[in-house]
Design a protein around this motif. Structure first.
Motif, PDB file in Angstrom:
ATOM      1  N   VAL A 123       0.863  -1.182   0.000  1.00 12.31           N
ATOM      2  CA  VAL A 123       0.000   0.000   0.000  1.00 12.31           C
ATOM      3  C   VAL A 123       0.898   1.230   0.000  1.00 12.31           C
ATOM      4  N   GLY A 124       0.722   2.086  -1.003  1.00 16.09           N
ATOM      5  CA  GLY A 124       1.548   3.290  -1.091  1.00 16.09           C
ATOM      6  C   GLY A 124       0.688   4.538  -1.139  1.00 16.09           C
ATOM      7  N   VAL A 125       1.267   5.643  -0.693  1.00 16.42           N
ATOM      8  CA  VAL A 125       0.590   6.930  -0.814  1.00 16.42           C
ATOM      9  C   VAL A 125       1.547   7.866  -1.545  1.00 16.42           C
ATOM     10  N   VAL A 126       1.050   8.470  -2.627  1.00 20.54           N
ATOM     11  CA  VAL A 126       1.881   9.325  -3.469  1.00 20.54           C
ATOM     12  C   VAL A 126       1.202  10.669  -3.676  1.00 20.54           C
ATOM     13  N   HIS A 127       2.003  11.742  -3.608  1.00 19.92           N
ATOM     14  CA  HIS A 127       1.498  13.095  -3.871  1.00 19.92           C
ATOM     15  C   HIS A 127       2.233  13.593  -5.102  1.00 19.92           C
ATOM     16  N   GLY A 128       1.574  13.565  -6.258  1.00 16.04           N
ATOM     17  CA  GLY A 128       2.244  13.911  -7.514  1.00 16.04           C
ATOM     18  C   GLY A 128       3.294  12.856  -7.836  1.00 16.04           C
ATOM     19  N   THR A 129       4.578  13.238  -7.757  1.00 14.47           N
ATOM     20  CA  THR A 129       5.634  12.235  -7.948  1.00 14.47           C
ATOM     21  C   THR A 129       6.444  12.083  -6.654  1.00 14.47           C
ATOM     22  N   THR A 130       5.837  12.505  -5.541  1.00 18.23           N
ATOM     23  CA  THR A 130       6.512  12.387  -4.240  1.00 18.23           C
ATOM     24  C   THR A 130       5.927  11.228  -3.446  1.00 18.23           C
ATOM     25  N   LEU A 131       6.790  10.345  -2.989  1.00 19.00           N
ATOM     26  CA  LEU A 131       6.350   9.184  -2.212  1.00 19.00           C
ATOM     27  C   LEU A 131       6.195   9.578  -0.746  1.00 19.00           C
ATOM     28  N   LEU A 132       4.991   9.393  -0.210  1.00 15.18           N
ATOM     29  CA  LEU A 132       4.742   9.729   1.199  1.00 15.18           C
ATOM     30  C   LEU A 132       4.757   8.495   2.084  1.00 15.18           C
ATOM     31  N   ALA A 133       4.361   7.347   1.525  1.00 16.20           N
ATOM     32  CA  ALA A 133       4.341   6.123   2.327  1.00 16.20           C
ATOM     33  C   ALA A 133       4.399   4.910   1.415  1.00 16.20           C
ATOM     34  N   ASP A 134       5.092   3.876   1.895  1.00 20.07           N
ATOM     35  CA  ASP A 134       5.195   2.632   1.130  1.00 20.07           C
ATOM     36  C   ASP A 134       5.196   1.486   2.131  1.00 20.07           C
ATOM     37  N   ALA A 135       3.997   1.009   2.457  1.00 16.67           N
ATOM     38  CA  ALA A 135       3.863  -0.048   3.463  1.00 16.67           C
ATOM     39  C   ALA A 135       3.719  -1.406   2.783  1.00 16.67           C
ATOM     40  N   ILE A 136       4.449  -2.397   3.294  1.00 17.06           N
ATOM     41  CA  ILE A 136       4.399  -3.724   2.672  1.00 17.06           C
ATOM     42  C   ILE A 136       4.268  -4.800   3.736  1.00 17.06           C
ATOM     43  N   ALA A 137       3.400  -5.777   3.468  1.00 19.91           N
ATOM     44  CA  ALA A 137       3.332  -6.988   4.294  1.00 19.91           C
ATOM     45  C   ALA A 137       3.572  -8.135   3.327  1.00 19.91           C
ATOM     46  N   SER A 138       4.614  -8.929   3.566  1.00 20.23           N
ATOM     47  CA  SER A 138       4.944  -9.999   2.621  1.00 20.23           C
ATOM     48  C   SER A 138       4.635 -11.356   3.223  1.00 20.23           C
ATOM     49  N   LEU A 153      -1.477   5.186   5.637  1.00 16.91           N
ATOM     50  CA  LEU A 153      -2.115   6.489   5.866  1.00 16.91           C
ATOM     51  C   LEU A 153      -1.457   7.216   7.039  1.00 16.91           C
ATOM     52  N   LYS A 154      -1.116   6.436   8.085  1.00 18.93           N
ATOM     53  CA  LYS A 154      -0.493   7.017   9.274  1.00 18.93           C
ATOM     54  C   LYS A 154       0.905   7.541   8.931  1.00 18.93           C
ATOM     55  N   THR A 155       1.679   6.735   8.187  1.00 17.09           N
ATOM     56  CA  THR A 155       3.034   7.150   7.784  1.00 17.09           C
ATOM     57  C   THR A 155       2.970   8.417   6.930  1.00 17.09           C
TER      58      THR A 155
END
Length: 371
Positions: A20-35, A67-69
């Motif tokens: 699950v990622g959160v992106v603002h334009g081309t800026t990465l705000l969060a990249d959460a992964i559960a593998s 979302l929290k990150t």
């Protein structure tokens, strides 16, 4: 929020990573992964049913973590993007269902996007906007493809693909023959650094003049390596694991980089982007750099964490869809395990082609059901 800097949440569940990622334009705000890779390791490969169940358990906590990150509230989002395909059908369904639920509850537009196009788009988060056209070499456990992208949201053309085993699959199978465990890529990369890449000459698939210029084949290589190892064992000799790893890896990356550079030259494209899980391979990066420099081609490779499957890449492509006013998907969106790369996204049946008409996405409820 500026129209060209959309805030988008991306969900990726095509295989065994819940991203699950959160992106603002081309800026990465969060990249959460559960593998769930460890759960599959004892089976020597990904078990679809186990992957689907793991996605189900990880989905809500991973979205909440992202979302929290990112430090944002769900109501701030401009859209929800999700991998609609290609991938494992059951695994994709979990992500698509979750994305539809969030889009419906929040009254936000939904974008079903293509897994492969997302792998290309993720590079924008690290190296800025992708030049158009860009040649992309995508190599992972499920695919090896050469793609030409003139517009990442609407025009991705397949130049060549693997006709049998994908590169990552070959790494996994050779690792299994050498008893190195699963996944095979990282361990072969590590051992190869201590081996001699010229110790054994393994075949380079589809490399003669009469072969398709941009297609790949690794099954003959895989068989040749397995036979070589068996012959050593049968003769009672010790298998030089590091040399086998280095020579096998060299055969794979030699073909991948040679064909990618050739495609760039033939098409007059001066940018090559390499993505997918195998793009984390150190020898692939080094040889690609060397060959691109010689050919006057600019190489772009995202950092290893963005090469493997993740939600950030889906959010990156979703953000681009919103920024370019692409039609949203509707709530009838379904997972398509063989979604062709020529479809970077799946617009809704009622797509009107202008960006402000997202009403069909949430015509049932304009309320914010998310609390």
């Amino acid at each position: 929020m500026a129209a060209d800097e959309p805030l988008v949440l991306g969900i990726e569940t095509s295989c065994d990573e819940t991203g699950v990622g959160v992106v603002h334009g081309t800026t990465l705000l969060a990249d959460a992964i559960a593998s769930s890779v460890d759960t599959h390791a004892r089976f020597g490969g990904v078990v679809p049913e186990i992957a689907s169940r793991a996605h189900l358990e990880a989905m809500v906590p991973t979205i909440e973590r992202a979302l929290k990150t990112a430090g944002i509230s769900p109501k701030d989002l401009d859209g929800i993007a999700v991998t609609a395909g290609p991938g494992l059908a059951g695994a994709l369904l979990v992500g698509v269902s979750a994305a539809k639920a969030y889009a419906y509850a929040l009254g936000k537009p939904l974008y079903g996007v293509n897994h492969l196009a997302s792998h290309i788009c993720v590079d924008q988060l690290e190296h800025g906007r992708l030049p158009e056209p860009t040649m992309a070499l995508l190599v992972s456990g499920g695919h090896s493809s050469l793609l030409l992208s003139t517009d990442i949201t609407s025009d991705v053309r397949p130049m060549g693909a693997t006709i049998d085993d994908a590169a990552g699959e070959a790494f996994d199978k050779i690792a299994r023959v050498l008893d190195l465990g699963f996944p095979g890529g990282p361990v072969i990369d590590r051992l190869a650094r201590e081996g001699d890449p010229e110790a054994i000459h393994f075949p380079r698939g589809l490399s003669s003049a009469k072969d398709p210029a941009y297609d790949f084949s690794f099954s003959g290589l895989k068989t040749a390596v397995a036979r070589w190892i068996e012959a050593k064992k049968a003769a009672g000799e010790e298998v030089p694991v590091r040399d086998v790893a280095a020579s096998f890896q060299e055969a794979v990356v030699d073909v991948l980089t040679r064909k990618a550079v050739r495609a760039c030259k033939d098409e007059g494209v001066d940018h090559l982007m390499i993505g997918g899980g195998v793009a984390a391979n150190s020898r692939l990066r080094a040889l690609a750099q060397e060959r691109c420099e010689r050919a006057g081609i600019r190489l772009r490779v995202p950092r290893p964490g963005l090469c493997t499957d993740n939600g950030a890449m889906v959010a990156a492509l979703g953000s681009e869809m919103v920024a370019r006013g692409r039609a949203a998907s509707d709530l009838e969106l379904s997972a398509d395990s063989s979604l062709p790369v020529t479809d970077p996204h799946v617009p809704g049946a009622h797509a009107h082609g202008h960006s402000h008409d997202h009403d069909h996405v949430h015509e049932v409820s304009k309320e914010n059901l998310y609390s």
